[in-house]
Design a protein around this motif. Structure first.
Motif, short mmCIF file in Angstrom:
data_model
loop_
_atom_site.label_atom_id
_atom_site.label_comp_id
_atom_site.label_asym_id
_atom_site.label_seq_id
_atom_site.Cartn_x
_atom_site.Cartn_y
_atom_site.Cartn_z
N THR A 11 12.76 32.02 -6.64
CA THR A 11 11.48 33.08 -6.65
C THR A 11 12.59 33.91 -6.57
N VAL A 13 13.85 36.52 -3.54
CA VAL A 13 12.78 37.17 -2.17
C VAL A 13 14.00 37.77 -2.24
N LEU A 37 10.76 32.06 5.65
CA LEU A 37 9.60 32.51 4.73
C LEU A 37 8.78 31.71 4.96
N LYS A 39 5.87 31.76 4.39
CA LYS A 39 4.61 31.77 3.69
C LYS A 39 4.92 31.14 3.13
N LYS A 40 6.30 30.60 2.31
CA LYS A 40 6.27 30.42 1.32
C LYS A 40 7.43 28.84 1.43
N VAL A 41 7.71 28.36 2.88
CA VAL A 41 8.17 27.34 3.36
C VAL A 41 7.60 26.77 4.60
N GLN A 42 6.57 25.81 4.62
CA GLN A 42 6.74 25.22 6.11
C GLN A 42 7.20 25.02 6.91
N TRP A 60 11.80 19.12 2.27
CA TRP A 60 11.05 20.58 2.33
C TRP A 60 9.40 20.54 1.75
N TYR A 62 6.76 23.64 1.09
CA TYR A 62 6.36 24.48 0.29
C TYR A 62 5.10 24.64 0.20
N THR A 63 5.17 25.80 -0.59
CA THR A 63 3.62 26.70 -1.48
C THR A 63 4.42 27.16 -2.71
N LEU A 64 3.85 26.88 -3.50
CA LEU A 64 3.45 27.41 -4.67
C LEU A 64 2.40 27.89 -5.02
N THR A 68 1.00 22.99 -2.13
CA THR A 68 0.89 22.82 -0.99
C THR A 68 1.64 22.00 -1.80
#
Length: 81
Positions: A11, A13, A37, A39-42, A60, A62-64, A68
């Protein structure tokens, strides 16, 4: 028997940090990536070992896009050069 699946995720950033600051967060304070981050890594959690040490196991969440996912990382070798 457990099955491993290896995948590469990339990604782009934009960060307001020096290369040294980014390296420090990525290697020694990985759990702060979820704050940087959100919004991308919870979340980033350590399950074995300590942050920035070989042999540690890190998960990890994360969201792509809209999906999720969870990944586990075994830190085999850390090049501190």
């Amino acid at each position: 028997m457990a099955c491993s699946q290896l995948q590469k995720i990339e990604t782009k950033v934009h960060l307001k940090a020096s290369a040294q600051q980014f390296y420090d967060v990525l290697c020694n304070r990985t759990h702060h990536i979820a704050n940087i981050l959100p919004k991308k890594v919870q979340s980033v959690q350590i399950h074995k070992g300590e942050w920035g040490t070989e042999g540690s196991i890190i998960s990890w969440n994360y969201t792509l896009g809209i999906q999720t996912s969870t990944a586990q990382l075994l830190l085999l070798e850390l090049n501190k050069n």
